[in-house]
Design a protein around this motif. Structure first.
Motif, PDB file in Angstrom:
ATOM      1  N   GLN A   9      -3.060   7.792  -4.581  1.00  0.00           N
ATOM      2  CA  GLN A   9      -2.925   6.319  -4.418  1.00  0.00           C
ATOM      3  C   GLN A   9      -3.283   5.881  -6.142  1.00  0.00           C
ATOM      4  OE1 GLN A   9      -4.537   3.234  -1.519  1.00  0.00           O
ATOM      5  NE2 GLN A   9      -5.939   2.722  -3.058  1.00  0.00           N
ATOM      6  N   ALA A  29       4.762  -0.397  -4.909  1.00  0.00           N
ATOM      7  CA  ALA A  29       5.155  -0.587  -3.291  1.00  0.00           C
ATOM      8  C   ALA A  29       6.756  -0.133  -3.346  1.00  0.00           C
ATOM      9  CB  ALA A  29       4.678  -1.528  -2.614  1.00  0.00           C
ATOM     10  N   LYS A  34       1.435   3.873  -3.321  1.00  0.00           N
ATOM     11  CA  LYS A  34       0.393   3.063  -2.613  1.00  0.00           C
ATOM     12  C   LYS A  34      -0.467   2.692  -3.567  1.00  0.00           C
ATOM     13  CE  LYS A  34      -0.063   5.743   1.570  1.00  0.00           C
ATOM     14  NZ  LYS A  34      -0.799   6.621   2.563  1.00  0.00           N
ATOM     15  N   SER A  36      -3.766  -0.497  -5.066  1.00  0.00           N
ATOM     16  CA  SER A  36      -4.774  -1.484  -4.617  1.00  0.00           C
ATOM     17  C   SER A  36      -4.997  -2.203  -6.110  1.00  0.00           C
ATOM     18  CB  SER A  36      -5.655  -0.947  -4.016  1.00  0.00           C
ATOM     19  OG  SER A  36      -6.564   0.085  -4.993  1.00  0.00           O
ATOM     20  N   VAL A  54      -8.695   6.869   1.628  1.00  0.00           N
ATOM     21  CA  VAL A  54      -7.528   7.103   0.533  1.00  0.00           C
ATOM     22  C   VAL A  54      -7.966   7.962  -0.459  1.00  0.00           C
ATOM     23  CG1 VAL A  54      -7.170   4.533   0.892  1.00  0.00           C
ATOM     24  CG2 VAL A  54      -8.725   5.280  -0.801  1.00  0.00           C
TER      25      VAL A  54
END
Length: 260
Positions: A9, A29, A34, A36, A54
C-alpha cells in the motif's frame, strides 16, 4: 513480516487538506494501487504503520507551505523509512525539497516530483516500485546484533545489495526493535556484554511477538561446548565470524531457499 503476493500500500502524507494530494488516492485506485491519506502527524502515521492488516511499502510526502512546522514529523519519517525499509517520494517545490533534505538525507528519498505534477510518470514509477518491493518480491530483512560496530558495519556492507539490513549494538536494543518491526532473520553475536547472545535468543524465543524469528549465532568460538549450550534454543545456524562475504551470502541464500 508479510511475505504474500499482495501489492503493498501507498501512504500519502500532507500538512494540509490538499485537493491534489487527496485526488491522488482515486488516481492510484484507478491503477489498482491501495492508498491511504494521512495528516503529517506522528501519532497518526505511527498508528497506520502499526496496522498489521495492511502492508505499507511506500510513503509519499506532499509538501506545501508550513513544512517548517512539522520538523518533528520529518525527523520521525527519516527514522521510520530507514527502520522499516520503506520507500519515500516527495512532491512539491524546489525550495520545499531543499528544506526537507536538511532533515531527511537524500539517500532515504527515492525521488522528488516537482509541481506541476506529471501524474502519469508518478503512477508508472510507483507501480514499478511496488511490483519490485511487495510480497515475495520484497527483499528479506535481516537484523545484525553485535557490540563490535566495525564488524557489524562490515557485514551490513556485505549484505546491503541483497537484503534489507537493520542493526542493533546490544540485546536490549534488538529486542525493542523486534517487538515493533519484524525481520526474517537475526544474525546474533554470541558474546556481548550485559546480555549475551544465548540470553537474547532465549528472550526472543519466549516472547510471543518474536518467538518465531529464526536466529543464527555469530561467534569467534566453534568449540563443541559452545554449540551444545544453545541447542535447546534451536538456532537456524552457528557461524564463525571468520566466514567471508561469499560464504555468508551462500549460507543465507541456502537458508531462505529452504524456508521459501
Amino acid at each position: 513480516m508479510n511475505n504474500n503476493n499482495e501489492t503493498g500500500q501507498v501512504m500519502i502524507i500532507s500538512v494540509t487538506e490538499s485537493f491534489l494530494a487527496k485526488s491522488l488516492i482515486s488516481k492510484f485506485a484507478g491503477n489498482g494501487i491501495k492508498t491511504s491519506f494521512l495528516h503529517a502527524k506522528i501519532k497518526e502515521i505511527e498508528t497506520a504503520l502499526d496496522d498489521e492488516s495492511v502492508q505499507t511499502e511506500l510513503l509519499i510526502l506532499y509538501m506545501s507551505e508550513g513544512m517548517e512546522e512539522i520538523t518533528d514529523t520529518l525527523v520521525y519519517l527519516k527514522d521510520v523509512v530507514s527502520d522499516r525499509d520503506l520507500g519515500l517520494i516527495l512532491i512539491g517545490e524546489l525550495d520545499q525539497y531543499n528544506a526537507v533534505k536538511k532533515i531527511i538525507p537524500e539517500q532515504n528519498i527515492l525521488e522528488c516530483y516537482m509541481r506541476p505534477l506529471d501524474i502519469d510518470l508518478l503512477m508508472k514509477n510507483v507501480s514499478n516500485y511496488l511490483e519490485k518491493n511487495s510480497g515475495e518480491n520484497r527483499k528479506k530483512t535481516i537484523m545484525i546484533v553485535d557490540d563490535d560496530l566495525t564488524y557489524m558495519w562490515t557485514v551490513r556492507e556485505w549484505l546491503g545489495n541483497t537484503y534489507h539490513v537493520r542493526m542493533a549494538n546490544n540485546g536490549v536494543q534488538a529486542i525493542s526493535q523486534l517487538t515493533k518491526n519484524k525481520v526474517d532473520l537475526v544474525l546474533l553475536d554470541y558474546e556481548m556484554p550485559i546480555a549475551n547472545g544465548p540470553q537474547v535468543a532465549a528472550m526472543l524465543k519466549n516472547d510471543s511477538d518474536t518467538g518465531r524469528i529464526p536466529v543464527m549465532f555469530l561467534t569467534s568460538h566453534g568449540d563443541k561446548d559452545s554449540v551444545l549450550s544453545v541447542v535447546n534454543l534451536e538456532p537456524a545456524d552457528y557461524l564463525l565470524k571468520t566466514i567471508d562475504k561469499e560464504g555468508l551470502l551462500a549460507k543465507l541464500e541456502a537458508f531462505f531457499e529452504r524456508h521459501a
